[in-house]
Write a protein that holds these residues in place. Structure first.
Motif, PDB file in Angstrom:
ATOM      1  N   THR A 165     -16.176  89.973  20.334  1.00 10.70           N
ATOM      2  CA  THR A 165     -14.972  89.005  20.349  1.00 10.70           C
ATOM      3  C   THR A 165     -15.227  87.774  19.972  1.00 10.70           C
ATOM      4  O   THR A 165     -16.241  87.239  20.222  1.00 10.70           O
ATOM      5  CB  THR A 165     -14.252  88.939  21.863  1.00 10.70           C
ATOM      6  OG1 THR A 165     -13.920  90.467  22.263  1.00 10.70           O
ATOM      7  CG2 THR A 165     -13.031  88.363  21.806  1.00 10.70           C
ATOM      8  N   VAL A 166     -14.364  87.237  19.088  1.00  7.53           N
ATOM      9  CA  VAL A 166     -14.644  85.757  18.659  1.00  7.53           C
ATOM     10  C   VAL A 166     -13.335  85.174  19.334  1.00  7.53           C
ATOM     11  O   VAL A 166     -12.063  85.672  18.891  1.00  7.53           O
ATOM     12  CB  VAL A 166     -14.914  85.574  17.152  1.00  7.53           C
ATOM     13  CG1 VAL A 166     -16.314  86.091  16.783  1.00  7.53           C
ATOM     14  CG2 VAL A 166     -13.918  86.207  16.291  1.00  7.53           C
ATOM     15  N   ALA A 167     -13.482  83.995  19.793  1.00 13.14           N
ATOM     16  CA  ALA A 167     -12.412  82.967  20.045  1.00 13.14           C
ATOM     17  C   ALA A 167     -12.278  81.733  19.155  1.00 13.14           C
ATOM     18  O   ALA A 167     -12.921  81.029  19.361  1.00 13.14           O
ATOM     19  CB  ALA A 167     -12.644  82.570  21.403  1.00 13.14           C
ATOM     20  N   SER A 195     -17.047  79.036  22.667  1.00  9.62           N
ATOM     21  CA  SER A 195     -17.990  79.597  23.011  1.00  9.62           C
ATOM     22  C   SER A 195     -18.039  80.332  24.578  1.00  9.62           C
ATOM     23  O   SER A 195     -18.703  81.368  24.689  1.00  9.62           O
ATOM     24  CB  SER A 195     -19.477  78.948  23.045  1.00  9.62           C
ATOM     25  OG  SER A 195     -19.359  77.671  23.726  1.00  9.62           O
ATOM     26  N   THR A 196     -17.089  79.689  25.461  1.00  8.56           N
ATOM     27  CA  THR A 196     -17.044  80.326  26.647  1.00  8.56           C
ATOM     28  C   THR A 196     -16.071  81.568  26.481  1.00  8.56           C
ATOM     29  O   THR A 196     -16.260  82.336  27.674  1.00  8.56           O
ATOM     30  CB  THR A 196     -16.285  79.304  27.652  1.00  8.56           C
ATOM     31  OG1 THR A 196     -14.847  79.020  26.839  1.00  8.56           O
ATOM     32  CG2 THR A 196     -16.944  78.113  27.428  1.00  8.56           C
ATOM     33  N   GLN A 197     -15.423  81.801  25.525  1.00  8.99           N
ATOM     34  CA  GLN A 197     -14.624  83.160  25.396  1.00  8.99           C
ATOM     35  C   GLN A 197     -15.222  84.025  24.419  1.00  8.99           C
ATOM     36  O   GLN A 197     -14.613  85.167  24.179  1.00  8.99           O
ATOM     37  CB  GLN A 197     -13.008  82.707  25.209  1.00  8.99           C
ATOM     38  CG  GLN A 197     -12.567  81.990  26.186  1.00  8.99           C
ATOM     39  CD  GLN A 197     -11.055  81.657  25.829  1.00  8.99           C
ATOM     40  OE1 GLN A 197     -10.331  82.623  25.710  1.00  8.99           O
ATOM     41  NE2 GLN A 197     -10.540  80.302  26.039  1.00  8.99           N
ATOM     42  N   THR A 198     -16.104  83.682  23.550  1.00  8.28           N
ATOM     43  CA  THR A 198     -16.653  84.563  22.527  1.00  8.28           C
ATOM     44  C   THR A 198     -17.902  85.460  23.297  1.00  8.28           C
ATOM     45  O   THR A 198     -18.635  84.955  23.730  1.00  8.28           O
ATOM     46  CB  THR A 198     -17.136  83.386  21.588  1.00  8.28           C
ATOM     47  OG1 THR A 198     -16.166  82.836  21.046  1.00  8.28           O
ATOM     48  CG2 THR A 198     -17.985  84.410  20.297  1.00  8.28           C
ATOM     49  N   THR A 199     -17.564  86.539  22.876  1.00 10.34           N
ATOM     50  CA  THR A 199     -18.632  87.680  23.213  1.00 10.34           C
ATOM     51  C   THR A 199     -19.286  88.365  22.006  1.00 10.34           C
ATOM     52  O   THR A 199     -19.198  88.214  20.870  1.00 10.34           O
ATOM     53  CB  THR A 199     -18.179  88.522  24.293  1.00 10.34           C
ATOM     54  OG1 THR A 199     -17.026  89.341  23.592  1.00 10.34           O
ATOM     55  CG2 THR A 199     -17.468  87.972  25.399  1.00 10.34           C
ATOM     56  N   GLY A 200     -19.920  89.379  22.405  1.00 13.00           N
ATOM     57  CA  GLY A 200     -20.794  90.356  21.425  1.00 13.00           C
ATOM     58  C   GLY A 200     -19.623  91.024  20.486  1.00 13.00           C
ATOM     59  O   GLY A 200     -19.743  91.360  19.236  1.00 13.00           O
ATOM     60  N   ALA A 238     -18.560  85.319  13.478  1.00 12.09           N
ATOM     61  CA  ALA A 238     -17.591  84.477  12.662  1.00 12.09           C
ATOM     62  C   ALA A 238     -18.318  82.996  12.176  1.00 12.09           C
ATOM     63  O   ALA A 238     -19.010  82.730  12.950  1.00 12.09           O
ATOM     64  CB  ALA A 238     -16.153  84.079  13.067  1.00 12.09           C
ATOM     65  N   VAL A 239     -17.789  82.769  11.009  1.00 10.15           N
ATOM     66  CA  VAL A 239     -18.182  81.444  10.567  1.00 10.15           C
ATOM     67  C   VAL A 239     -16.805  80.606  10.137  1.00 10.15           C
ATOM     68  O   VAL A 239     -15.994  81.296   9.718  1.00 10.15           O
ATOM     69  CB  VAL A 239     -18.915  81.229   9.512  1.00 10.15           C
ATOM     70  CG1 VAL A 239     -20.447  81.929   9.969  1.00 10.15           C
ATOM     71  CG2 VAL A 239     -18.757  81.919   8.332  1.00 10.15           C
ATOM     72  N   VAL A 258      -7.240  81.595  19.642  1.00 15.18           N
ATOM     73  CA  VAL A 258      -6.936  82.977  19.147  1.00 15.18           C
ATOM     74  C   VAL A 258      -8.062  83.847  19.126  1.00 15.18           C
ATOM     75  O   VAL A 258      -9.103  83.524  18.441  1.00 15.18           O
ATOM     76  CB  VAL A 258      -6.448  83.072  17.861  1.00 15.18           C
ATOM     77  CG1 VAL A 258      -5.798  84.138  17.153  1.00 15.18           C
ATOM     78  CG2 VAL A 258      -5.147  81.973  17.642  1.00 15.18           C
ATOM     79  N   LYS A 259      -8.049  84.976  19.962  1.00 18.07           N
ATOM     80  CA  LYS A 259      -9.032  85.774  19.912  1.00 18.07           C
ATOM     81  C   LYS A 259      -9.014  87.082  19.364  1.00 18.07           C
ATOM     82  O   LYS A 259      -7.740  87.704  19.167  1.00 18.07           O
ATOM     83  CB  LYS A 259      -9.476  86.106  21.396  1.00 18.07           C
ATOM     84  CG  LYS A 259      -9.724  85.032  22.333  1.00 18.07           C
ATOM     85  CD  LYS A 259     -10.000  85.481  23.739  1.00 18.07           C
ATOM     86  CE  LYS A 259      -9.178  85.921  24.577  1.00 18.07           C
ATOM     87  NZ  LYS A 259      -9.594  86.094  25.907  1.00 18.07           N
TER      88      LYS A 259
END
Length: 187
Positions: A154-156, A147-152, A107-108, A170-171
């Motif tokens: 999933t975006v938080a 960035s601690t909850q964002t993965t390949g 995401a951006v 919001v994830k």
């Protein structure tokens, strides 16, 4: 005659001093090279050491690196409907994001192209570097990524109202065929 001999000695000594100390002379140029001729020749024939990195292939950009200047971002932003509050388009320069071509979901965050003190913001989502134009839950109002909850996959997305510890997260996750909302938390 003694006087003439003394003057001759003084003049001769002055001539030697003047000759020995002329500006073009130095002791280095008068000192013979103490190395052997072969060593002297090889020392003068060596090229200077390189000053920078050794030549080689140019580094290749990794498509899996975060690239907030990717042309796909500007293309996607140009396809967005206008901001509903200001009726303006969106600025293609991301405020934040993790766009990359390899992520299942990235995401951006962009803002409305307005001079308003607090322009609307929204997230633009991508699957493997391609804009997801439809089927995405509402993404207005977010101003960052956690960035601690964002993965390949999933975006938080984060909304920070400026009060430390009161961020809303919001994830969203790529489920294999689309984007789904998987969590809404306050931090």
């Amino acid at each position: 005659m003694k006087r003439a001999a003394t003057i001759g000695c003084v003049l001769g000594a002055a001539a030697l001093v003047a000759t020995a100390c002329s500006p073009g002379d130095s002791t280095v140029s008068k000192t013979p090279d103490q190395r052997t001729p072969a060593a002297a020749a090889s020392a003068s024939a060596q090229p200077p050491a390189p000053a920078g990195p050794l030549p080689g292939p140019a580094p290749v950009d990794d498509p899996c690196d975060i690239d907030l200047a990717a042309p796909e971002i500007a293309r996607a932003v140009s396809e967005l409907p206008r901001d509903p509050r200001s009726n303006q388009g969106w600025n293609p320069e991301p405020l934040a994001g993790n766009y990359n071509e390899c992520a299942q979901l990235s995401a951006v965050i962009v803002k409305a192209n307005t001079n308003s003190e607090n322009p609307n913001t929204r997230a633009v989502l991508f699957h493997q570097g391609k804009f997801i134009p439809t089927g995405v839950p509402d993404t207005y109002g977010f101003n960052g990524l956690d960035s601690t909850q964002t993965t390949g996959d999933t975006v938080a997305l984060k909304y920070s109202g400026g009060v430390p510890g009161l961020d809303s997260i919001v994830k969203f996750r790529w489920n294999g065929s689309g984007v789904e909302l998987i969590g809404n938390t306050a931090r």
